[in-house]
Design an enzyme around this catalytic site. Structure first.
Site, PDB file in Angstrom:
ATOM      1  CG  HIS A 313      -2.145  -1.140   1.281  1.00 36.16           C
ATOM      2  ND1 HIS A 313      -3.344  -0.547   0.446  1.00 36.16           N
ATOM      3  CD2 HIS A 313      -1.902  -2.017   1.561  1.00 36.16           C
ATOM      4  CE1 HIS A 313      -3.872  -1.684   0.660  1.00 36.16           C
ATOM      5  NE2 HIS A 313      -3.136  -2.673   1.187  1.00 36.16           N
ATOM      6  CE  LYS A 493      -6.219  13.852   0.421  1.00 40.03           C
ATOM      7  NZ  LYS A 493      -6.466  12.625  -0.291  1.00 40.03           N
ATOM      8  NE  ARG A 494      -2.587   7.481   6.232  1.00 40.34           N
ATOM      9  CZ  ARG A 494      -1.383   7.446   5.445  1.00 40.34           C
ATOM     10  NH1 ARG A 494      -0.335   7.680   6.287  1.00 40.34           N
ATOM     11  NH2 ARG A 494      -1.346   6.942   4.446  1.00 40.34           N
ATOM     12  CE  LYS A 499      -2.059  10.509   3.151  1.00 44.60           C
ATOM     13  NZ  LYS A 499      -2.974  10.108   2.172  1.00 44.60           N
ATOM     14  CB  THR A 600      -9.676   5.201  -1.124  1.00 43.47           C
ATOM     15  OG1 THR A 600      -9.410   5.341   0.143  1.00 43.47           O
ATOM     16  CG2 THR A 600      -9.264   3.906  -1.728  1.00 43.47           C
ATOM     17  CE  LYS A 604     -13.573   6.216   0.845  1.00 46.43           C
ATOM     18  NZ  LYS A 604     -12.825   6.337   1.690  1.00 46.43           N
TER      19      LYS A 604
HETATM   20  C1  NBG Z   1      -2.615   3.796   2.159  1.00 46.90           C
HETATM   21  C2  NBG Z   1      -1.849   4.636   0.910  1.00 46.90           C
HETATM   22  C3  NBG Z   1      -3.271   5.168  -0.041  1.00 46.90           C
HETATM   23  C4  NBG Z   1      -4.037   4.024  -0.422  1.00 46.90           C
HETATM   24  C5  NBG Z   1      -4.389   3.063   1.029  1.00 46.90           C
HETATM   25  C6  NBG Z   1      -5.234   1.960   0.308  1.00 46.90           C
HETATM   26  C7  NBG Z   1      -1.241   3.084   4.032  1.00 46.90           C
HETATM   27  C8  NBG Z   1       0.140   2.345   4.292  1.00 46.90           C
HETATM   28  N1  NBG Z   1      -1.510   3.122   2.629  1.00 46.90           N
HETATM   29  O1  NBG Z   1      -2.956   6.098  -1.030  1.00 46.90           O
HETATM   30  O2  NBG Z   1      -1.424   5.746   1.468  1.00 46.90           O
HETATM   31  O3  NBG Z   1      -5.387   4.564  -0.984  1.00 46.90           O
HETATM   32  O4  NBG Z   1      -3.469   2.727   1.567  1.00 46.90           O
HETATM   33  O5  NBG Z   1      -4.647   1.105  -0.489  1.00 46.90           O
HETATM   34  O6  NBG Z   1      -2.040   3.492   4.611  1.00 46.90           O
END
Ligand code: NBG
Length: 754
Positions: A313, A493-494, A499, A600, A604
């Site tokens: 991921h 987002k985080r 980001k 993701t 959405k």
């Molecule tokens: C996250 C990525 C995103 C991705 C999601 C689901 C982690 C380690 N990875 O870009 O940063 O959409 O995983 O795949 O949280």
């Protein structure tokens, strides 16, 4: 079944009734009734069963989603309305389970919904964190972390009575299994999410989230991702991971035996999915258990390799876990000889040191172990898989070309459109029927409806309605006032440098100064942020402090505040996202190209008719191809350019700062007396220093083009008819991003369930 009768009798047993019950009581009663209905449904059946292992399952509130999937939502809404209340009011009493952090965990939750809705046999396996990641408090101008308890006497957790013994180096620990039911969409199926817990969990810490990480027996399931800046914290993470996979592997073998199969047939009847590297130790643990049963190592390793698959991921080095062998030795000595044998096995396949499982300093590379000993490996968007195979994992891709494939992420349209945006869902169903709920590709039928102009007008009205709803939710829950007539520009987002929330903050400063010079926009803009920063990630927390300071400064400035607002929503979670996403005009997806594996929330937003402002990163690339260039706002350096800059050490923010006075002015403003008066001086100074001296994720590189593109996007917003067509195009082409499609691909190419 008759929902009203069941509800009435449950409330009766609680000593109340539909007219007199408090929202809390109504929530408890609905939860109990829903859970009972679910328990009467059966898990999907089939020869081969999937176990999806993940450290996170960000499932969100469940009441509405479960009623929806069970076909009981309309009844519930009607009954509550007849008795003078509403589901919205009742569900506000539901605490959101704190079982995840971001996209990785939410993806796992969307996948469970799709697996059940497609009628596939597959359960989730994870941990029952009591206080989650943390609860975010922004009241003092910085992020403060508090425990986030969610388990109440009445919860979705069901005590199964099953438990497994996990053999730690320090002694055995019992793993108690709880289940959460996962109903499929109107198909009578109910799969499960199995969550393991310690027998005697510790209570919440008194102050903040600090706790004794060495008290493993009680603290193992307290928090998700304990602080890994200390050795004890890192050890606790390994304790958690081994606890999850050892109990999980024992569950898998016991269910295999119950179904009447031999351990040697594991690969025929079971698929194990390793979601990122946190569950990687399932490989040696499963081999250990098979060997305990008398199977020779080579055979066990072969069977396990044919059973397991792994998803990567991220390409960020910080998230690719490597554990010193001495840590594993301390936590789980039973798997150490197996990992050593796996390392030898890997070395017999390749003598390239870059693909070794154990490196020269005796550290275990979890992702390497996964790639060698899983039969399938995938990335989560086309660009990400390309980068994995062509650079980050190139030696592996050369060694095992057929193992690698792409599975572009998806989202469940049931939660993210049908439940979160009922007005839009209704409008769509009126035009094209409700087939899109289980086949999201049908959304493209919206492009051929007869009354396109009426439809775009309606989309605009729905957006306006959702913006008003968000404004009242923000007012009610956070005391934040926003103007629904302004443009809603949203980044949620985080909080992470890659980001680039800090680049969005630079835009806010630029805009502030621009307005101060008399350039007022045609329409006010509301910039909305929501994000948690990892507790040990100082610069991310500093960026939150910067946003909070900017928010205050703008609010206090009567020359600017009628035209610009900056809002930082507290404690971002799934529930907040469900309010924010349907109300967005602009979706900010501005990561440094090559760094966001997929994203993701971008999907959405798109499905809810927001227009993306973003870089060609992650799944944005696929969004751009689907909507066409006139329906997305792209800017920034390409992933190839960025990768080259890293390779050649060719990026120097200082040079840009010297040659771009306009951007330099915005950056210098971070430490201006005006802003320092509104926020935490130390944090602002650190953000400033990072911008000019390091800027590892190259915000300054793309900042100028970002500002220009956002201005163009805001200007285009004023052509309401053209904007309506952009919204329509986004919604109509979003169906590709259904997690039902993603899960079908996993199933057809990797799992072969049923
Ligand atoms: C996250 C990525 C995103 C991705 C999601 C689901 C982690 C380690 N990875 O870009 O940063 O959409 O995983 O795949 O949280």
């Amino acid at each position: 079944m008759n929902l009203e009768t069941s509800l009435a009798s449950t409330l009766d047993a609680m000593g109340t009734n539909l007219d007199q019950a408090s929202p809390e009581q109504l929530f408890c009663a609905l939860l109990r009734v829903t859970r009972d209905v679910e328990l009467k449904q059966k898990p999907a059946q089939g020869d081969r069963k999937l176990y999806y292992l993940s450290a996170e399952f960000l499932i969100g509130r469940l009441l509405r989603a479960n009623l929806q999937n069970l076909g009981l939502l309309d009844d519930a809404e009607r009954i509550l309305a007849e008795h003078g209340t509403s589901l919205a009011e009742v569900e506000d009493r539901e605490p959101e389970p704190s079982l995840g952090n971001g996209g990785l965990g939410r993806l796992a939750a969307c996948f469970l919904d799709s697996i059940a809705s497609l009628g596939l046999p597959g359960d989730g396996v994870g941990l029952n964190y009591h206080f989650g990641l943390f609860r975010q408090d922004l009241s003092q101008g910085v992020q403060l972390e508090k425990p986030n308890p969610w388990i109440e006497p009445d919860s979705w957790l069901i005590e199964t009575g099953s438990s497994f013994t996990v053999p730690f180096g320090s002694g055995d620990l019992s793993a108690r299994m709880f289940d959460i039911q996962i109903p499929g969409y109107k198909n009578g199926v109910c799969n499960r999410l199995h969550l393991f817990d310690v027998i005697d969990p510790a209570p919440a810490p008194e102050n903040g989230i600090a706790f004794d990480a060495s008290d493993v027996a009680h603290q193992l399931t307290s928090f998700l991702y304990p602080d890994d800046s200390t050795e004890e914290g890192r050890l606790l993470r390994i304790y958690q991971q081994y606890f999850m996979v050892s109990a999980g592997a024992q569950l898998i073998l016991s269910e295999l035996a119950e179904r009447g199969h031999q351990p040697s047939e594991l690969d025929r009847y079971v698929a194990i999915h390793i979601n990122d590297t946190h569950p990687s130790m399932v490989i040696p643990e499963m081999i250990r258990l098979l060997m305990e049963d008398g199977m020779p190592f080579d055979q066990a390793a072969d069977v396990v390799e044919r059973t397991c698959a792994y998803t990567n991921h991220t390409i960020l080095a910080e998230a690719l876990e490597t554990w010193p062998m001495r840590f594993i030795e301390q936590v789980a000595p039973g798997i150490v000889p197996i990992i050593r044998k796996l390392d030898e096995r890997a070395r017999s396949r390749s003598n390239d040191e870059r693909v070794a499982v154990i490196d020269s300093s005796d550290c275990v590379h979890m992702a390497h172990m996964d790639v060698h000993f899983c039969h399938a490996v995938n990335g989560v968007a086309a660009l990400h898989t390309h980068i994995l195979t062509s650079s980050e994992m190139r030696p592996f891709a050369e060694l095992y070309p057929s193992k690698f494939s792409n599975k572009t992420n998806g989202i469940t349209f049931r939660r993210w459109l049908l439940d979160a945006n009922p007005a839009l869902a209704r409008c769509i169903t009126e035009r094209i029927g409700d087939g899109w709920v289980t086949d999201a590709q049908q959304l493209s039928d919206l492009l051929s409806v007869a009354d396109a102009d009426a439809l775009t007008g309606e989309l605009e009205a729905i957006k306006q309605h959702n913006k008003r709803a968000l404004a009242s939710w923000l007012q009610r829950t956070q005391g934040i006032k926003v103007d629904p007539e302004s443009v809603f520009d949203i980044q949620i987002k985080r909080m992470h440098q890659y980001k680039r929330q800090q680049m969005n903050a630079l835009y806010a400063i630029w805009k502030y100064l621009h307005i101060k010079r008399g350039n007022v926009p045609t329409r006010p803009v509301t910039m909305i942020f929501a994000a948690k920063a990892a507790p040990a990630y100082e610069l991310a927390k500093d960026t939150i402090a910067l946003l909070l300071a900017l928010s205050r400064l703008i609010e206090q400035d009567p020359a600017v505040s009628p035209w610009l607002r900056l809002v930082m929503v507290e404690n971002y979670n799934v529930t907040a996202a469900e309010h924010l996403i349907p109300a967005a005009d602009i979706s900010e997806q501005i990561s440094l190209a090559s760094k966001e594996a997929s994203g993701t929330s971008n999907m959405k937003f798109m499905a809810n008719g927001a227009v993306t402002l973003g870089t060609l990163d992650g799944a944005n690339v696929e969004i751009a191809n689907l909507v066409g260039r006139e329906n997305i706002y792209l800017f920034g350096r390409s992933s190839e350019e960025v990768i080259k800059l890293y390779e050649t050490d060719g990026y120097h923010p200082w040079d840009l700062w010297q040659h771009d006075p306009e951007m330099a002015e915005a950056i210098d403003f971070i430490v201006s007396p005006e802003l320092l008066a509104c926020g935490n001086a130390a944090a602002l100074a650190r953000v400033y220093r990072d911008f000019v001296a390091k800027d590892y994720f190259m915000a300054l590189l793309d900042a100028r083009e970002y500002v220009a593109t956002k201005e163009r996007c805001l200007a285009d917003y004023e052509d309401r008819a053209a904007w309506g067509r952009k919204m329509l195009m986004n919604i109509a082409t979003s169906g590709f991003f259904s997690s039902d499609r993603t899960i079908r691909e996993y199933n057809d190419e990797i799992w072969h369930l049923g």
